[in-house]
Motif scaffolding. Structure first.
Motif, PDB file in Angstrom:
ATOM      1  N   PRO A 131       0.797  -1.233   0.000  1.00 10.72           N
ATOM      2  CA  PRO A 131       0.000   0.000   0.000  1.00 10.72           C
ATOM      3  C   PRO A 131       0.821   1.271   0.000  1.00 10.72           C
ATOM      4  O   PRO A 131       0.346   2.319  -0.466  1.00 10.72           O
ATOM      5  N   ASN A 132       2.050   1.217   0.490  1.00  9.21           N
ATOM      6  CA  ASN A 132       2.913   2.402   0.510  1.00  9.21           C
ATOM      7  C   ASN A 132       4.117   2.245  -0.426  1.00  9.21           C
ATOM      8  O   ASN A 132       5.145   2.896  -0.237  1.00  9.21           O
ATOM      9  N   GLY A 133       3.971   1.390  -1.413  1.00 11.92           N
ATOM     10  CA  GLY A 133       5.033   1.220  -2.398  1.00 11.92           C
ATOM     11  C   GLY A 133       6.032   0.153  -2.014  1.00 11.92           C
ATOM     12  O   GLY A 133       6.010  -0.391  -0.898  1.00 11.92           O
ATOM     13  N   VAL A 134       6.929  -0.145  -2.940  1.00 13.60           N
ATOM     14  CA  VAL A 134       7.848  -1.270  -2.764  1.00 13.60           C
ATOM     15  C   VAL A 134       8.872  -1.038  -1.648  1.00 13.60           C
ATOM     16  O   VAL A 134       9.473  -1.998  -1.163  1.00 13.60           O
ATOM     17  N   ASP A 135       9.064   0.216  -1.237  1.00 12.91           N
ATOM     18  CA  ASP A 135       9.982   0.497  -0.142  1.00 12.91           C
ATOM     19  C   ASP A 135       9.292   0.440   1.221  1.00 12.91           C
ATOM     20  O   ASP A 135       9.936   0.569   2.264  1.00 12.91           O
ATOM     21  N   GLY A 136       7.973   0.257   1.209  1.00 15.53           N
ATOM     22  CA  GLY A 136       7.216   0.231   2.456  1.00 15.53           C
ATOM     23  C   GLY A 136       6.886  -1.187   2.882  1.00 15.53           C
ATOM     24  O   GLY A 136       7.311  -2.178   2.272  1.00 15.53           O
ATOM     25  N   ALA A 137       6.113  -1.287   3.966  1.00 18.95           N
ATOM     26  CA  ALA A 137       5.696  -2.587   4.472  1.00 18.95           C
ATOM     27  C   ALA A 137       4.760  -3.264   3.470  1.00 18.95           C
ATOM     28  O   ALA A 137       4.038  -2.597   2.727  1.00 18.95           O
ATOM     29  N   PHE A 138       4.792  -4.594   3.454  1.00 13.47           N
ATOM     30  CA  PHE A 138       3.909  -5.355   2.573  1.00 13.47           C
ATOM     31  C   PHE A 138       3.276  -6.476   3.378  1.00 13.47           C
ATOM     32  O   PHE A 138       3.690  -6.790   4.491  1.00 13.47           O
ATOM     33  N   PHE A 139       2.249  -7.091   2.799  1.00 12.54           N
ATOM     34  CA  PHE A 139       1.664  -8.264   3.428  1.00 12.54           C
ATOM     35  C   PHE A 139       1.075  -9.175   2.366  1.00 12.54           C
ATOM     36  O   PHE A 139       0.631  -8.733   1.300  1.00 12.54           O
ATOM     37  N   PHE A 140       1.130 -10.485   2.678  1.00 13.81           N
ATOM     38  CA  PHE A 140       0.468 -11.477   1.836  1.00 13.81           C
ATOM     39  C   PHE A 140      -1.015 -11.498   2.197  1.00 13.81           C
ATOM     40  O   PHE A 140      -1.384 -11.366   3.365  1.00 13.81           O
ATOM     41  N   GLU A 141      -1.851 -11.684   1.212  1.00 15.58           N
ATOM     42  CA  GLU A 141      -3.286 -11.773   1.462  1.00 15.58           C
ATOM     43  C   GLU A 141      -3.871 -12.907   0.641  1.00 15.58           C
ATOM     44  O   GLU A 141      -3.791 -12.908  -0.587  1.00 15.58           O
ATOM     45  N   LYS A 142      -4.425 -13.892   1.352  1.00 17.85           N
ATOM     46  CA  LYS A 142      -5.118 -15.001   0.712  1.00 17.85           C
ATOM     47  C   LYS A 142      -6.619 -14.808   0.797  1.00 17.85           C
ATOM     48  O   LYS A 142      -7.333 -15.009  -0.182  1.00 17.85           O
ATOM     49  N   ASN A 143      -7.113 -14.448   1.976  1.00 18.76           N
ATOM     50  CA  ASN A 143      -8.535 -14.197   2.152  1.00 18.76           C
ATOM     51  C   ASN A 143      -8.972 -12.999   1.314  1.00 18.76           C
ATOM     52  O   ASN A 143      -8.319 -11.955   1.349  1.00 18.76           O
ATOM     53  N   ALA A 144     -10.055 -13.134   0.577  1.00 20.28           N
ATOM     54  CA  ALA A 144     -10.603 -11.980  -0.134  1.00 20.28           C
ATOM     55  C   ALA A 144     -11.003 -10.918   0.898  1.00 20.28           C
ATOM     56  O   ALA A 144     -11.653 -11.241   1.888  1.00 20.28           O
ATOM     57  N   PRO A 145     -10.610  -9.658   0.710  1.00 18.57           N
ATOM     58  CA  PRO A 145     -10.951  -8.615   1.690  1.00 18.57           C
ATOM     59  C   PRO A 145     -12.458  -8.506   1.907  1.00 18.57           C
ATOM     60  O   PRO A 145     -13.255  -8.821   1.014  1.00 18.57           O
ATOM     61  N   GLN A 146     -12.861  -8.036   3.093  1.00 18.47           N
ATOM     62  CA  GLN A 146     -14.277  -7.912   3.411  1.00 18.47           C
ATOM     63  C   GLN A 146     -15.010  -6.985   2.445  1.00 18.47           C
ATOM     64  O   GLN A 146     -16.200  -7.155   2.186  1.00 18.47           O
ATOM     65  N   HIS A 147     -14.287  -5.996   1.911  1.00 19.92           N
ATOM     66  CA  HIS A 147     -14.924  -5.040   1.004  1.00 19.92           C
ATOM     67  C   HIS A 147     -14.891  -5.495  -0.452  1.00 19.92           C
ATOM     68  O   HIS A 147     -15.196  -4.718  -1.361  1.00 19.92           O
ATOM     69  N   THR A 148     -14.537  -6.760  -0.680  1.00 24.85           N
ATOM     70  CA  THR A 148     -14.504  -7.269  -2.050  1.00 24.85           C
ATOM     71  C   THR A 148     -15.893  -7.166  -2.680  1.00 24.85           C
ATOM     72  O   THR A 148     -16.890  -7.581  -2.079  1.00 24.85           O
ATOM     73  N   PRO A 149     -15.980  -6.625  -3.901  1.00 21.77           N
ATOM     74  CA  PRO A 149     -17.291  -6.509  -4.554  1.00 21.77           C
ATOM     75  C   PRO A 149     -17.978  -7.863  -4.714  1.00 21.77           C
ATOM     76  O   PRO A 149     -17.314  -8.898  -4.871  1.00 21.77           O
TER      77      PRO A 149
ATOM     78  N   TYR B 255      -9.540  -4.236  -9.837  1.00 23.68           N
ATOM     79  CA  TYR B 255      -9.847  -4.086  -8.410  1.00 23.68           C
ATOM     80  C   TYR B 255      -8.606  -4.388  -7.568  1.00 23.68           C
ATOM     81  O   TYR B 255      -8.247  -3.625  -6.663  1.00 23.68           O
ATOM     82  N   TYR B 256      -7.925  -5.484  -7.875  1.00 24.69           N
ATOM     83  CA  TYR B 256      -6.733  -5.844  -7.100  1.00 24.69           C
ATOM     84  C   TYR B 256      -5.571  -4.901  -7.380  1.00 24.69           C
ATOM     85  O   TYR B 256      -4.797  -4.562  -6.480  1.00 24.69           O
ATOM     86  N   ALA B 257      -5.433  -4.442  -8.605  1.00 26.89           N
ATOM     87  CA  ALA B 257      -4.370  -3.472  -8.895  1.00 26.89           C
ATOM     88  C   ALA B 257      -4.589  -2.192  -8.096  1.00 26.89           C
ATOM     89  O   ALA B 257      -3.630  -1.583  -7.594  1.00 26.89           O
ATOM     90  N   ASN B 258      -5.828  -1.797  -7.926  1.00 26.98           N
ATOM     91  CA  ASN B 258      -6.128  -0.599  -7.141  1.00 26.98           C
ATOM     92  C   ASN B 258      -5.807  -0.789  -5.664  1.00 26.98           C
ATOM     93  O   ASN B 258      -5.589   0.189  -4.934  1.00 26.98           O
ATOM     94  N   LEU B 259      -5.760  -2.039  -5.196  1.00 27.27           N
ATOM     95  CA  LEU B 259      -5.370  -2.329  -3.813  1.00 27.27           C
ATOM     96  C   LEU B 259      -3.852  -2.378  -3.644  1.00 27.27           C
ATOM     97  O   LEU B 259      -3.360  -2.727  -2.580  1.00 27.27           O
ATOM     98  N   ALA B 260      -3.121  -2.018  -4.699  1.00 26.08           N
ATOM     99  CA  ALA B 260      -1.654  -2.124  -4.702  1.00 26.08           C
ATOM    100  C   ALA B 260      -1.214  -3.566  -4.493  1.00 26.08           C
ATOM    101  O   ALA B 260      -0.206  -3.836  -3.840  1.00 26.08           O
ATOM    102  N   ALA B 261      -1.989  -4.488  -5.064  1.00 27.40           N
ATOM    103  CA  ALA B 261      -1.593  -5.896  -5.081  1.00 27.40           C
ATOM    104  C   ALA B 261      -0.631  -6.066  -6.250  1.00 27.40           C
ATOM    105  O   ALA B 261      -1.017  -6.469  -7.356  1.00 27.40           O
ATOM    106  N   LEU B 262       0.628  -5.727  -5.997  1.00 29.09           N
ATOM    107  CA  LEU B 262       1.604  -5.708  -7.090  1.00 29.09           C
ATOM    108  C   LEU B 262       1.905  -7.108  -7.601  1.00 29.09           C
ATOM    109  O   LEU B 262       2.046  -7.318  -8.806  1.00 29.09           O
ATOM    110  N   GLU B 263       2.007  -8.070  -6.685  1.00 26.74           N
ATOM    111  CA  GLU B 263       2.386  -9.428  -7.074  1.00 26.74           C
ATOM    112  C   GLU B 263       1.191 -10.362  -6.973  1.00 26.74           C
ATOM    113  O   GLU B 263       0.484 -10.390  -5.959  1.00 26.74           O
TER     114      GLU B 263
END
Length: 290
Positions: A58-76, A109-117
């Motif tokens: 969310p804050n770019g490649v120099d910032g913190a990152f996290f893996f996400e498997k569960n679809a976010p609660q706000h998923t359309p 939708y995922y690109a907008n979440l900064a899901a780069l990988e």
């Protein structure tokens, strides 16, 4: 600033489009979304039916990152989701609700979440959401410094020869990082993980100065580790055409075998988002047979 858009008839709200996600390169979230939108015709077939795991920055490649498997609660509601068992989960969960990226709107939708990988397993789910047997064999080639992707290319040629003996056609791609991966269609003859392990062990015996088949890091300098464990059903591998979170917006890029055979410098096999879009224009989907 939020921008409402329609993508293939689906309503999305894009945000922070001018945020720079690759500071060294000046590559913004808008450019990430643009890349994924333009590469979608060749990317989506390789995500089809495969449960998605993402690495979000969310804050770019120099910032913190996290893996996400569960679809976010706000998923359309229009994003396809499947609930699958996850035995041995590190978070003690019995099931996870995965997203399946099967259309441009979900990809945006995922690109907008900064899901780069974007990472996917070597198996798909059925229309009813049941896990199917693996349909791909993957071998992840990881060079131990001072070895580089050039050494991976030499090992890849050895692997291609051995797999050809078993009637398997291999497709190469860069990892977008320092190594590469080889894929072959799989048809349930044996467990792919068992086959891959035996293959790696055989090649280590035949080429002991080049290849190693165990993860022990102290044994890996100057050699290429054939990571056969990527065929474990619980594991995922970066998808072809996915961005990577490096200093530059590099991409896990399908290759021509001629490029693999001729490679003499690591720089020859580093491709950014712009490079990959140009390659797709020239070659189409080099990963189509995988």
């Amino acid at each position: 600033m939020k921008v409402p858009v329609k993508v293939d008839g689906r309503e999305l709200t894009l945000s922070n489009l001018d945020k720079v996600l690759y500071p060294e390169y000046g590559f913004t979230k808008a450019e990430v979304i643009d890349y994924y939108s333009r590469v979608a015709p060749v990317l989506l077939p390789h995500l089809q039916g495969r449960p998605l795991t993402v690495k979000r920055y969310p804050n770019g490649v120099d910032g913190a990152f996290f893996f996400e498997k569960n679809a976010p609660q706000h998923t359309p509601s229009w994003v396809r989701r499947v609930t699958l068992p996850v035995p041995g989960s590190t978070k003690n969960r019995e099931t996870i609700e995965f997203a399946i990226v099967e259309d441009l709107a979900t990809l945006a939708y995922y690109a907008n979440l900064a899901a780069l990988e974007l990472h996917v397993p070597q198996w798909r789910v059925s229309k009813d959401g049941e896990a199917l047997p693996p349909d791909l064999l993957v071998l992840d080639l990881d060079p131990g410094a001072p070895a580089t992707i050039v050494d991976c290319c030499r090992v890849a040629v050895h692997i291609r020869e051995v797999l050809a003996e078993d009637g398997l056609t291999v497709t190469p791609k860069t990892s977008g990082n320092k190594g590469m991966q080889l894929y072959a269609p799989w048809d349930n003859r044996v467990e792919p993980s068992d086959y891959a392990r035996s293959l790696a062990q055989r090649l280590e015996k035949e080429h002991p100065r080049q290849i190693i088949s165990v993860m022990t890091k102290k044994l890996r300098p100057g050699k290429v580790f054939i990571d056969w464990s990527q065929n474990n059903p619980a594991k995922t591998t970066v998808a072809p055409y996915s961005l990577r979170a490096r200093s530059r917006p590099t991409v896990s890029t399908p290759l021509l075998w001629e490029e693999v055979e001729a490679c003499e410098s690591p720089d020859e096999l580093v491709f950014t988002a712009a490079d990959v879009l140009a390659r797709v224009d020239d070659h189409g989907d080099l990963f189509a047979q995988a």
